[in-house]
Design an enzyme around this catalytic site. Structure first.
Site, PDB file in Angstrom:
ATOM      1  N   CYS A 177      73.640  33.989   7.670  1.00  0.00           N
ATOM      2  CA  CYS A 177      73.683  35.461   7.562  1.00  0.00           C
ATOM      3  C   CYS A 177      74.218  35.844   6.219  1.00  0.00           C
ATOM      4  O   CYS A 177      73.792  36.740   5.682  1.00  0.00           O
ATOM      5  CB  CYS A 177      74.527  35.816   8.806  1.00  0.00           C
ATOM      6  SG  CYS A 177      75.908  34.805   9.571  1.00  0.00           S
ATOM      7  N   ARG A 208      77.385  21.535  10.020  1.00  0.00           N
ATOM      8  CA  ARG A 208      78.664  21.931  10.580  1.00  0.00           C
ATOM      9  C   ARG A 208      79.389  20.465  11.174  1.00  0.00           C
ATOM     10  O   ARG A 208      78.558  19.607  11.415  1.00  0.00           O
ATOM     11  CB  ARG A 208      78.479  22.730  11.858  1.00  0.00           C
ATOM     12  CG  ARG A 208      77.943  23.933  11.687  1.00  0.00           C
ATOM     13  CD  ARG A 208      77.840  24.954  12.776  1.00  0.00           C
ATOM     14  NE  ARG A 208      77.063  26.045  12.635  1.00  0.00           N
ATOM     15  CZ  ARG A 208      76.483  26.946  13.442  1.00  0.00           C
ATOM     16  NH1 ARG A 208      76.826  26.952  14.811  1.00  0.00           N
ATOM     17  NH2 ARG A 208      76.117  28.257  13.080  1.00  0.00           N
ATOM     18  N   GLN A 259      67.854  26.046  11.759  1.00  0.00           N
ATOM     19  CA  GLN A 259      67.760  27.302  12.714  1.00  0.00           C
ATOM     20  C   GLN A 259      66.572  28.148  12.526  1.00  0.00           C
ATOM     21  O   GLN A 259      66.134  28.142  11.210  1.00  0.00           O
ATOM     22  CB  GLN A 259      69.040  28.034  12.689  1.00  0.00           C
ATOM     23  CG  GLN A 259      70.255  27.465  13.084  1.00  0.00           C
ATOM     24  CD  GLN A 259      71.433  28.407  12.797  1.00  0.00           C
ATOM     25  OE1 GLN A 259      71.493  28.832  11.604  1.00  0.00           O
ATOM     26  NE2 GLN A 259      72.176  28.524  13.896  1.00  0.00           N
ATOM     27  N   ASP A 317      66.303  30.920  12.176  1.00  0.00           N
ATOM     28  CA  ASP A 317      67.185  32.161  12.129  1.00  0.00           C
ATOM     29  C   ASP A 317      66.361  33.152  11.527  1.00  0.00           C
ATOM     30  O   ASP A 317      65.675  33.156  10.905  1.00  0.00           O
ATOM     31  CB  ASP A 317      68.416  31.481  11.233  1.00  0.00           C
ATOM     32  CG  ASP A 317      69.601  32.324  11.343  1.00  0.00           C
ATOM     33  OD1 ASP A 317      69.747  33.191  12.298  1.00  0.00           O
ATOM     34  OD2 ASP A 317      70.664  32.132  10.425  1.00  0.00           O
ATOM     35  N   HIS A 371      67.522  37.751  10.503  1.00  0.00           N
ATOM     36  CA  HIS A 371      68.459  38.965  10.672  1.00  0.00           C
ATOM     37  C   HIS A 371      67.650  40.156  10.489  1.00  0.00           C
ATOM     38  O   HIS A 371      66.771  40.008   9.354  1.00  0.00           O
ATOM     39  CB  HIS A 371      69.712  38.761   9.623  1.00  0.00           C
ATOM     40  CG  HIS A 371      70.382  37.590   9.690  1.00  0.00           C
ATOM     41  ND1 HIS A 371      70.311  36.287   9.336  1.00  0.00           N
ATOM     42  CD2 HIS A 371      71.640  37.615  10.572  1.00  0.00           C
ATOM     43  CE1 HIS A 371      71.149  35.614   9.733  1.00  0.00           C
ATOM     44  NE2 HIS A 371      71.936  36.262  10.287  1.00  0.00           N
ATOM     45  N   LYS A 430      76.988  40.042  22.071  1.00  0.00           N
ATOM     46  CA  LYS A 430      75.683  39.357  21.746  1.00  0.00           C
ATOM     47  C   LYS A 430      75.161  39.220  23.049  1.00  0.00           C
ATOM     48  O   LYS A 430      75.749  39.379  24.245  1.00  0.00           O
ATOM     49  CB  LYS A 430      75.793  38.003  21.099  1.00  0.00           C
ATOM     50  CG  LYS A 430      76.818  37.049  21.868  1.00  0.00           C
ATOM     51  CD  LYS A 430      76.827  35.947  21.035  1.00  0.00           C
ATOM     52  CE  LYS A 430      77.835  34.702  21.635  1.00  0.00           C
ATOM     53  NZ  LYS A 430      77.687  33.383  21.064  1.00  0.00           N
ATOM     54  N   HIS A 446      71.662  39.708  14.219  1.00  0.00           N
ATOM     55  CA  HIS A 446      71.817  38.271  13.974  1.00  0.00           C
ATOM     56  C   HIS A 446      70.990  37.758  15.306  1.00  0.00           C
ATOM     57  O   HIS A 446      71.022  38.094  16.457  1.00  0.00           O
ATOM     58  CB  HIS A 446      73.061  37.408  14.194  1.00  0.00           C
ATOM     59  CG  HIS A 446      73.992  38.050  13.109  1.00  0.00           C
ATOM     60  ND1 HIS A 446      74.446  37.291  11.960  1.00  0.00           N
ATOM     61  CD2 HIS A 446      74.700  39.180  12.884  1.00  0.00           C
ATOM     62  CE1 HIS A 446      75.201  37.877  11.293  1.00  0.00           C
ATOM     63  NE2 HIS A 446      75.331  39.123  11.886  1.00  0.00           N
TER      64      HIS A 446
END
Length: 639
Positions: free
Chosen positions: A334, A363, A381, A383, A385, A465, A511
């Site tokens: 992000c 991570r 991911q 991912d 946004h 979320k 997100h």
């Protein structure tokens, strides 16, 4: 005269103090027999606690979630009692309830064996048969310390010494066994019933600290009924049969080794599956108006400080130093997407901007938490946004939820639970900002007719979320997708757009992810389908196998036809019996085996054999190719 209000609104008045057990008896003998505990004005209590004042009361039975937790708590105490009876020198430490069961940690010089577990379980059943009354007692702190010290229970003494001064020291007595516990518990050991089983024993450090002594942890499971226990044990057997780690080896998909802890070595077949999923998602995102980007993996510490991740997430980040600068491997994408958004001036006419990335993230997960593909340190991911105005949150949320449900259905998941996670205790942003964000997300779900369950205090540190939980073929729930409403990060990282009025405003940042970690999703997908992936996903869709080497040339021609049609087909012309070949490719979960021999060559046919079936069908070569090509087209129709 306490007035007792029951869940259905009924009010019962008593001229004296009354307990939950008495109220249950007054309602009826069936409830009296089933009652395990009572909830008084929202607080769970023992069934025998007297109520002197007016109260809202709920009688708890085994059919309630609270009741099942109580049974599991009882099971832990009964197990501890059984261990002390069988092995008196053993010290008992702590024994909490966990998902689907319970455990208790024991200090014992001799290791527990499978035979010991069988003996402990048998003694537990004796204790249940005794139906020992369970009684709560409050002791003086010094009295409690003397009692447990005299028994040699040094861990219990340590626990008591750590309890704050002035806090009650409560113990529960059942028969001759006394255990330190806050409670509550059911009225007697007989309420536990027979639906429990001891599962395994493992090592565990005292207080979870590797600097402390190693204890022995016995795990068990307990349920309200025998049928529920049997169903759970069957689910575990199915889970073992479907274990993605074993299937991954048999299917030749991937391996994991200590030279790269928490990372995956993808083999050709596994990478084919991975790319097939990624290509599908990429196509779906493109159709939905997303633009794909790619951002750096190694990013200066300063950006993570500005975003707030350094403060909230530092312990999970891998760092490096170069030229006196501290860098971090990105744990999420992000902040980098905000950097792309900030390049150039953005107008309200440009919004929404849907920015997607198959971002490689890292991570620092504890090694003990790593588990095949399900929990790794290096992952990718799906991912994205969405930078939008506050007024666009509803339409973008609805569009995303529709996309997500469609994607899940294409992969064979049609049982999805949506949870609304609101503000956590540790968070960024003011209460006013959180009020706006939560209100906006609730309005979006209401407008879209999206039913949600509350998951209190589980929002991200920057915003509320939605969490999307999938239920797999054997009833397990997996949290995958997410949609988070963020008013905080655009403020922290100075993202702006020019409104119609000409003033600069902060965009809202949504997100969102559908599959989450690709690695984890592949593991879930393998287990959901037990390795028998739909034809469009199968890394090898068909194997052309010969009966004898006399048909090798025809097999090569057949293989060429399948490959020419866009199918992922391999050729097996080894000098092995066809039964051996079929078994081997069945273990590898190849959906279709195309058998050819002298008869097929003469007739211009192939024999199709499907995974899991014993029969085979003879069809013309062109028809066989067309059938597999059509079935392998997949949800996008492009193979």
């Amino acid at each position: 005269m306490p007035r007792i209000t029951l869940p259905d609104g009924t009010v019962r008045t008593y001229d004296r103090a009354v307990s939950g057990a008495e109220i249950a008896r007054d309602i009826g003998p069936g409830l009296a027999r089933a009652a395990l505990a009572v909830r008084i004005n929202g607080a769970l209590s023992d069934l025998g606690v007297p109520m002197n004042d007016d109260a809202a009361v709920t009688i708890i039975t085994a059919s309630d979630a609270d009741g099942l937790e109580l049974l599991r708590h009882d099971a832990a105490h009964v197990m501890a009692e059984a261990v002390k009876e069988l092995y008196p020198e053993t010290q008992v430490t702590i024994g909490p309830v966990i998902e689907n069961g319970f455990y208790y940690d024991f200090a014992r010089s001799e290791p527990f064996t499978p035979e010991d577990l069988a003996a402990i379980e048998a003694r537990m059943r004796e204790i249940v048969g005794r139906n020992e009354t369970v009684v709560r007692e409050v002791w003086d702190r010094n009295e409690a310390i003397r009692h447990f010290a005299a028994l040699g229970e040094h861990y219990k003494v340590q626990i008591i010494e750590e309890i704050a001064q002035g806090e009650a020291i409560s113990v529960y007595r059942q028969g001759d066994f006394v255990d330190l516990c806050r409670g509550p518990h059911t009225p007697s050991t007989g309420r536990l019933g027979k639906a429990f089983k001891l599962m395994s024993v493992a090592g565990a450090y005292w207080r979870g600290d590797s600097r402390n002594e190693m204890l022995q942890r016995i795990y068990g499971t307990a349920w309200a009924t025998d049928a529920e226990l049997e169903a759970y044990l069957h689910m575990l057997e199915e889970a073992e049969r479907r274990d993605h780690r074993r299937l991954g080896r048999e299917m030749g998909l991937f391996h994991i080794q200590d030279v790269a802890v928490g990372s995956v070595f993808w083999h050709p077949k596994g990478w084919t599956l991975y790319r097939t999923i990624q290509d599908y998602v990429r196509a779906r995102l493109a159709r939905a108006g997303y633009e794909e980007v790619n951002t750096p993996q190694l990013v200066d510490r300063a950006l993570w400080e500005d975003s707030g991740h350094w403060e909230k997430f530092r312990e999970h980040m891998f760092t490096a130093e170069s030229e006196d600068r501290v860098l971090a491997l990105k744990p999420m994408n992000c902040p980098c997407h905000v950097q792309i958004f900030r390049q150039g001036i953005k107008s309200y006419r440009d919004l929404p901007i849907r920015m997607a990335e198959f971002g490689s993230c890292f991570r620092n997960e504890p090694s003990g938490a790593l588990h095949g593909l399900m929990r790794v340190r290096a992952f990718t991911q799906d991912d994205a946004h969405i930078f939008c105005t506050e007024e666009q949150i509803t339409s973008e949320t609805q569009a995303f939820c529709e996309l997500l449900m469609s994607v899940y259905a294409d992969f064979g998941f049609d049982d999805v639970i949506v949870k609304f996670a609101d503000r956590p205790d540790v968070r960024a942003g003011s209460d006013e900002t959180w009020d706006r964000a939560e209100k906006a997300l609730r309005e979006a779900t209401d407008a879209g007719g999206i039913k949600t369950e509350l998951n209190p205090a589980e929002g991200a540190f920057y915003g509320p979320k939605l969490e999307f939980d999938l239920r797999d073929a054997i009833g397990r729930d997996w949290q995958l997708g997410t949609l988070q409403v963020d008013f905080v990060l655009p403020e922290r990282l100075d993202a702006t757009y020019v409104a119609e009025s000409g003033e600069k405003l902060r965009p809202v940042m949504l997100h969102r992810a559908i599959l989450g970690s690709f690695e984890r999703f592949v593991g879930i997908l393998i287990e959901h389908h037990a390795g028998r992936l739909p034809l469009w996903l199968a890394p090898v869709q068909a194997v052309v196998a010969t009966i004898t080497n006399a048909a090798d040339d025809y097999a090569r021609r057949v293989h060429g036809e399948f490959v020419g049609a866009g199918l992922r087909a391999t050729l097996d012309i080894r000098n092995e019996k066809i039964g051996f070949k079929v078994r081997e490719h069945s273990v590898a979960k190849v959906p279709a085996i195309v058998v050819v021999g002298a008869e097929e060559e003469k007739a211009g046919t192939v024999a199709l054999r499907w995974l899991g079936g014993s029969a085979q069908e003879s069809v013309a070569l062109a028809k066989g190719v067309a059938r597999l090509r059509d079935e392998a087209a997949g949800p996008l129709g492009n193979g």
